[in-house]
Scaffold this motif. Structure first.
Motif, PDB file in Angstrom:
ATOM      1  N   UNK A  14       0.871  -1.184   0.000  1.00  0.00           N
ATOM      2  CA  UNK A  14       0.000   0.000   0.000  1.00  0.00           C
ATOM      3  C   UNK A  14       0.898   1.221   0.000  1.00  0.00           C
ATOM      4  N   UNK A  15       1.495   1.491  -1.138  1.00  0.00           N
ATOM      5  CA  UNK A  15       2.431   2.605  -1.279  1.00  0.00           C
ATOM      6  C   UNK A  15       1.660   3.909  -1.222  1.00  0.00           C
ATOM      7  N   UNK A  16       2.161   4.849  -0.457  1.00  0.00           N
ATOM      8  CA  UNK A  16       1.462   6.108  -0.315  1.00  0.00           C
ATOM      9  C   UNK A  16       1.549   6.942  -1.591  1.00  0.00           C
ATOM     10  N   UNK A  17       0.689   7.924  -1.738  1.00  0.00           N
ATOM     11  CA  UNK A  17       0.562   8.662  -3.001  1.00  0.00           C
ATOM     12  C   UNK A  17       1.866   9.343  -3.413  1.00  0.00           C
ATOM     13  N   UNK A  18       2.601   9.896  -2.467  1.00  0.00           N
ATOM     14  CA  UNK A  18       3.837  10.616  -2.798  1.00  0.00           C
ATOM     15  C   UNK A  18       4.891   9.713  -3.412  1.00  0.00           C
ATOM     16  N   UNK A  19       4.809   8.395  -3.146  1.00  0.00           N
ATOM     17  CA  UNK A  19       5.817   7.449  -3.623  1.00  0.00           C
ATOM     18  C   UNK A  19       5.341   6.618  -4.802  1.00  0.00           C
ATOM     19  N   UNK A  20       4.175   6.923  -5.341  1.00  0.00           N
ATOM     20  CA  UNK A  20       3.618   6.147  -6.447  1.00  0.00           C
ATOM     21  C   UNK A  20       4.140   6.712  -7.769  1.00  0.00           C
ATOM     22  N   UNK A  21       4.904   5.927  -8.540  1.00  0.00           N
ATOM     23  CA  UNK A  21       5.472   6.458  -9.786  1.00  0.00           C
ATOM     24  C   UNK A  21       4.424   6.765 -10.846  1.00  0.00           C
ATOM     25  N   UNK A  66      -1.531  19.071  -3.876  1.00  0.00           N
ATOM     26  CA  UNK A  66      -1.685  18.409  -2.584  1.00  0.00           C
ATOM     27  C   UNK A  66      -1.446  16.919  -2.769  1.00  0.00           C
ATOM     28  N   UNK A  67      -0.622  16.355  -1.902  1.00  0.00           N
ATOM     29  CA  UNK A  67      -0.469  14.913  -1.810  1.00  0.00           C
ATOM     30  C   UNK A  67      -1.116  14.475  -0.500  1.00  0.00           C
ATOM     31  N   UNK A  68      -2.140  13.640  -0.588  1.00  0.00           N
ATOM     32  CA  UNK A  68      -2.814  13.127   0.599  1.00  0.00           C
ATOM     33  C   UNK A  68      -2.222  11.754   0.900  1.00  0.00           C
ATOM     34  N   UNK A  69      -1.390  11.689   1.921  1.00  0.00           N
ATOM     35  CA  UNK A  69      -0.609  10.496   2.223  1.00  0.00           C
ATOM     36  C   UNK A  69      -1.060   9.845   3.526  1.00  0.00           C
ATOM     37  N   UNK A  70      -0.694   8.608   3.679  1.00  0.00           N
ATOM     38  CA  UNK A  70      -0.859   7.895   4.942  1.00  0.00           C
ATOM     39  C   UNK A  70       0.511   7.715   5.586  1.00  0.00           C
ATOM     40  N   UNK A  71       0.511   7.458   6.884  1.00  0.00           N
ATOM     41  CA  UNK A  71       1.735   7.089   7.575  1.00  0.00           C
ATOM     42  C   UNK A  71       1.913   5.584   7.496  1.00  0.00           C
ATOM     43  N   UNK A  72       3.111   5.127   7.116  1.00  0.00           N
ATOM     44  CA  UNK A  72       3.379   3.692   7.104  1.00  0.00           C
ATOM     45  C   UNK A  72       3.281   3.158   8.525  1.00  0.00           C
ATOM     46  N   UNK A  73       2.475   2.109   8.693  1.00  0.00           N
ATOM     47  CA  UNK A  73       2.254   1.544  10.013  1.00  0.00           C
ATOM     48  C   UNK A  73       1.247   2.303  10.844  1.00  0.00           C
ATOM     49  N   UNK A  74       0.613   3.329  10.257  1.00  0.00           N
ATOM     50  CA  UNK A  74      -0.366   4.124  10.970  1.00  0.00           C
ATOM     51  C   UNK A  74      -1.749   3.497  10.948  1.00  0.00           C
ATOM     52  N   UNK A  75      -2.745   4.214  11.474  1.00  0.00           N
ATOM     53  CA  UNK A  75      -4.100   3.647  11.590  1.00  0.00           C
ATOM     54  C   UNK A  75      -4.720   3.225  10.258  1.00  0.00           C
ATOM     55  N   UNK A  76      -4.364   3.889   9.154  1.00  0.00           N
ATOM     56  CA  UNK A  76      -4.969   3.523   7.875  1.00  0.00           C
ATOM     57  C   UNK A  76      -4.386   2.241   7.298  1.00  0.00           C
ATOM     58  N   UNK A  77      -3.347   1.700   7.921  1.00  0.00           N
ATOM     59  CA  UNK A  77      -2.790   0.418   7.492  1.00  0.00           C
ATOM     60  C   UNK A  77      -3.505  -0.764   8.135  1.00  0.00           C
ATOM     61  N   UNK A  78      -4.448  -0.501   9.027  1.00  0.00           N
ATOM     62  CA  UNK A  78      -5.148  -1.568   9.732  1.00  0.00           C
ATOM     63  C   UNK A  78      -6.641  -1.248   9.761  1.00  0.00           C
TER      64      UNK A  78
END
Length: 329
Positions: A14-21, A66-78
């Motif tokens: 689940x790669x966050x938006x900022x890191x999606x090529x 705007x890049x709407x990102x998640x934190x790796x290991x954060x609440x949106x990963x579970x």
């Protein structure tokens, strides 16, 4: 019929938006793309009013984008379990029926179900940009957030997750699972025993889940809607033995059209996009930098905090080095 889950869990990135090529390439080719996100982040915002647990979205304001990102290991990963139950599962870290371990258990069980019961569709609209190890399929879509009197478009580019193609007619499926742990444990939300009741009282079982897991089901419905999935398939997974959180069985599936699931839960697609647009309009007025949009854990509020530009970078680098993977939400 009860089917033990024996397949190993497939990796799901689940790669966050900022890191999606692919998102980066879309933004480079179209100057009207102002917002970039993933479906899990959008769905969390859309379902904000149904959620009872805290979560956060990292907003990176870069230039006019705007890049709407998640934190790796954060609440949106579970995906939380029974977050809307009264009372919800306790926050005890070492308890197999506590909120944290239930979310981890649900992730692992869902991965195993996807590997066993829903052979992955690794390519639907485009090749997987993250390599053959990733079992998910992706669809990239764009939505115009501009109002009718806006001088130019304000496009939102989003990466959406899809899981399988139905045999025969190749309809695109969005597949997730509800899990039942120990129904006598605190936080079980008065759930019926699925082993005894699922076949004869499936409507009552789902009605209870729509109360106990309203936030999670709303996210899934909005994810499927944003992805343009034809069907949502929801699996019912139970523990083989109530006090063993490592062995599970699949009892069956329930299938909905995304619009039907939203209607059954009393959710509005129009209102959901209204939440996203209101937040985007607000964030586009912010100065360049990094911000955190947080769902308040104690009140039905969304708060925005400015944070230093390098906040979360060390944690993201550590997760990348560890080759972290993310569950199906």
């Amino acid at each position: 019929m009860e089917k033990p889950l024996v397949a190993p869990a497939n990796p799901r990135f689940n790669v966050t938006a900022s890191d999606d090529p692919v998102l980066a390439d879309i933004a480079a080719r179209d100057p009207h793309v102002r917002v970039l996100a993933t479906d899990s982040v959008l769905a969390a915002l859309m379902a904000a009013m149904t959620s009872n647990s805290a979560w956060d979205v990292v907003v990176n304001r870069q230039g006019d984008r705007l890049f709407l990102d998640k934190r790796d290991g954060g609440p949106l990963d579970y995906a939380p379990v029974n977050e809307n139950a009264v009372p919800p599962p306790a926050a005890a870290e070492a308890d197999i029926n506590g909120a944290e371990m239930l979310a981890q258990e649900a992730r692992q069980a869902t991965r195993r179900m996807l590997a066993q019961a829903a052979p992955p569709a690794t390519q639907i609209d485009c090749p997987n940009p993250f390599g053959a190890e990733d079992a998910a399929a992706y669809r990239y879509r764009a939505f115009d957030l501009a109002t009718g009197d806006a001088p130019e478009p304000c496009l939102l580019a989003v990466r959406t997750d899809l899981d399988a193609l139905s045999p025969g007619d190749s309809r695109v499926l969005f597949v997730r699972a509800l899990t039942q742990h120990d129904i006598s444990a605190p936080g079980a939300g008065g759930a019926l025993d699925w082993r005894l009741r699922l076949d004869s009282q499936r409507g009552a079982v789902m009605a209870t889940e729509m109360m106990n897991n309203a936030g999670k089901l709303a996210r899934w419905a909005f994810q499927a809607m944003v992805a343009g999935a034809d069907l949502v398939k929801i699996g019912y997974i139970i523990r083989t033995y109530p006090r063993d959180n490592t062995r599970h069985s699949l009892l069956g599936f329930q299938t909905y059209r995304p619009a039907e699931l939203l209607a059954n839960m009393g959710l509005s697609e129009y209102n959901a996009w209204g939440i996203v647009k209101a937040l985007v309009d607000l964030c586009l007025q912010l100065e360049e930098g990094r911000y955190v949009v947080m769902r308040d854990p104690n009140n039905p509020l969304i708060r925005i905090y400015a944070v230093p530009p390098n906040t979360f970078d060390d944690a993201a680098a550590a997760d990348t080095d560890a080759d972290a993977e993310e569950p199906a939400n």
